[in-house]
Write an enzyme that holds these catalytic residues in place. Structure first.
Site, PDB file in Angstrom:
ATOM      1  N   GLU A 189      -2.210  -8.887   4.308  1.00  0.00           N
ATOM      2  CA  GLU A 189      -2.268  -9.327   5.704  1.00  0.00           C
ATOM      3  C   GLU A 189      -3.695  -9.497   6.218  1.00  0.00           C
ATOM      4  OE1 GLU A 189      -1.275  -6.488   4.507  1.00  0.00           O
ATOM      5  OE2 GLU A 189      -1.796  -4.755   5.740  1.00  0.00           O
ATOM      6  N   HIS A 205      -3.798  -5.192   0.484  1.00  0.00           N
ATOM      7  CA  HIS A 205      -3.287  -5.644   1.790  1.00  0.00           C
ATOM      8  C   HIS A 205      -3.290  -7.170   1.894  1.00  0.00           C
ATOM      9  CE1 HIS A 205      -2.939  -1.753   3.832  1.00  0.00           C
ATOM     10  NE2 HIS A 205      -3.880  -1.388   2.984  1.00  0.00           N
ATOM     11  N   CYS A 253       0.830  -1.207   0.000  1.00  0.00           N
ATOM     12  CA  CYS A 253       0.000   0.000   0.000  1.00  0.00           C
ATOM     13  C   CYS A 253       0.872   1.268   0.000  1.00  0.00           C
ATOM     14  CB  CYS A 253      -0.990  -0.036   1.157  1.00  0.00           C
ATOM     15  SG  CYS A 253      -2.310   1.170   0.957  1.00  0.00           S
TER      16      CYS A 253
END
Ligand code: XMP
Length: 510
Positions: free
Chosen positions: A169, A167, A79
């Protein structure tokens, strides 16, 4: 530690999640603020740049010094990290016409790229950005796009530098963990050696080297963290670990004796100290929740200090501090300065706090603490216990605390919690407990009017206690529990169930 991944934090709310995903791959990693790149950079095998609430175009945006990292180490920008690598290396980042928040799909993926091994076409990714990478950096090769974001992923030719706008994660990115594995294992060649067993082995030898033949004191609370810390220390130094378990009189029903028995059964050198009356005396007449917390905290320190003095020649204090309390994260509101959470007040410390500190869990997350505990053979029942606040029932009795109110609430709480266990609901709930309200409610028992207490039951789902939602417990269970409470606990004639989420409500009522 040679097999180590560095996560540079730019203040994203997701930075800790990156670390947890990496650890789930059995790879050790550390989070450091972007403006404090560790000196020993050679110890890290790969680097990940986190997201950020800033725009790279903003004047006060984070500017890390990557001179020892980019082109020298495998590097993944996420990001903000991806935008940073583009903006300052010949590309450009512009405000986007379409803000992308939430789900998107990778519609185009370049073939035979290791970073996207195992990805299915059109798989879901999670976006959270309002700027977009308009032009790739020098030697940039586009790896993936979504419908609205052309440069959703790229790499820099001739370097092991990768960047993704989404993202990996977060749970909502379907192949996010796979992408991190592709980067760390297949590209950066990091070995997956970080396991609970390896942690126990290294930590035990580190403790031995650090503490030697010195004595250590530790305050046990019955909670997961202090218990796992104690067992680790016990493995390293045996009887030189002196555990102190204080009964503040505000624990659950029979908890003090049960937990003390369990500790003794585990072979820990533990002393149970019943200071209930001292705590109740200090709480007399106090109704303000913060003053109650302060009084309980103060008496705990006094009692612990007295006990620690009874251990001769002690040099160390052990604590069950875990990684989220230690991470030096970038403060988003306070500019790029770093803030450290501290547990202790400075100045005027009691004697035991002047001891040297040993914190065997300071680099691991809560879920890892449980895995380590399991590895060392700690009972599942102990490891799976709900969180319980330090001030205990003291902040669940609204208003002033008396011995009689504690007794009533202990009975109510025990019926509720034992019921959850009996109905197999205990493990589905993150935290549960009962509150004693400071109101008398009217009721009828036989032909008599009664004025008795109201209790509120609370059961929540959560992952970290920061946000929580009430649990939709079965009506039949609530009905049975309410009947048991009203029939068996003298002094209570009304039971209500709390259906508020956090935010705006908190988990505890005080
Ligand atoms: P709240 O009520 O803030 O609770 O939503 C979040 C979590 O923190 C626990 N809690 C405390 N724990 N001392 C503690 O050790 C406290 O003063 C305290 N207050 C709340 C609460 O039980 C929940 O797990």
């Amino acid at each position: 530690m040679q097999n180590n991944v560095l996560i540079l934090d730019f203040g994203s709310q997701y930075t800790q999640l990156i670390a947890r995903r990496v650890r789930e791959l059995n790879i050790y990693c550390e989070i450091h603020p972007f403006n404090k790149v560790p000196e020993n950079i050679e110890n890290f095998k790969a680097v990940i740049l986190s997201g950020s609430p800033f725009s790279v175009r903003a004047e006060n945006a984070p500017h890390p010094d990557l001179s020892k990292i980019k082109r020298h180490k495998p590097l993944l920008g996420v990001c903000y990290g991806a935008q940073y690598l583009a903006h300052f290396n010949g590309g450009s980042v512009e405000p986007s016409n379409i803000r992308e928040y939430g789900r998107a799909n990778l519609s185009e993926i370049l073939e035979n790229e290791t970073l996207f091994n195992g990805f299915e076409k059109d798989s879901q990714v999670w976006m959270s950005h309002s700027d977009t990478i308009a032009k790739l950096p020098e030697n940039g090769i586009r790896l993936a796009s979504t419908k609205d974001v052309a440069n959703a992923a790229y790499r820099i030719d001739g370097e092991e530098t990768y960047a993704i706008q989404f993202h990996p994660e977060v749970y909502h990115t379907t192949f996010g963990k796979q992408l991190l594995e592709n980067f760390l294992v297949n590209i950066a060649k990091v070995e997956q050696t970080w396991t609970p067993a390896a942690f126990v082995e290294t930590t035990v030898s580190e403790i031995k080297a650090k503490v030697g033949n010195d004595k250590v004191v530790l305050g046990l609370s019955g909670g997961v963290d202090s218990t796992v810390a104690a067992v680790l220390l016990h493995k390293a130094i045996g009887k030189n670990l002196y555990c102190i378990f204080v009964n503040n009189g505000l624990l659950r029903k029979d908890e003090f004796q049960n937990v003390l028995d369990q500790y003794e059964h585990m072979g820990l050198n533990v002393k149970g100290v019943d200071a209930s009356e001292r705590f109740l005396e200090a709480l007399k007449g106090i109704t303000d929740p913060e003053l109650k917390r302060k009084a309980i905290g103060r008496v705990f320190i006094e009692v612990f200090d007295d006990e620690a003095h009874l251990v001769k020649d002690v040099h160390w204090l052990a604590q069950g501090t875990i990684y989220p309390d230690v991470i030096e994260s970038v403060s988003v509101t306070g500019g790029p300065s770093a803030t450290i959470k501290s547990h202790h007040n400075v100045g005027g410390l009691p004697d035991f706090m002047k001891l040297k500190i040993v914190e065997p869990l300071r680099m691991i997350f809560k879920d890892e603490v449980r895995r380590v505990g399991k590895e060392m053979g700690i009972d599942d029942e102990l490891l799976g216990r709900h969180p319980f606040p330090g001030p205990g029932l003291g902040i669940r009795i609204l208003g002033d605390v008396t011995a009689e109110k504690v007794r009533v609430l202990q009975e109510v709480d025990a019926i509720f919690v034992n019921g959850l266990k009996k109905w197999n609901l205990y493990d589905k709930v993150w935290q549960a407990g009962a509150m004693l309200l400071p109101v008398d409610s009217v009721g009828v028992m036989g032909d008599e009017r009664t004025y008795e207490k109201v209790v509120a039951l609370r059961a929540v789902e959560s992952t970290d206690g920061m946000t929580a939602d009430w649990v939709d417990l079965p009506y039949k269970f609530l009905q049975e529990t309410s009947n048991h409470i009203i029939n068996r606990v003298k002094g209570v004639n009304r039971v209500v169930y709390d259906i508020s989420s956090k935010p705006p409500a908190t988990i505890e009522w005080e």
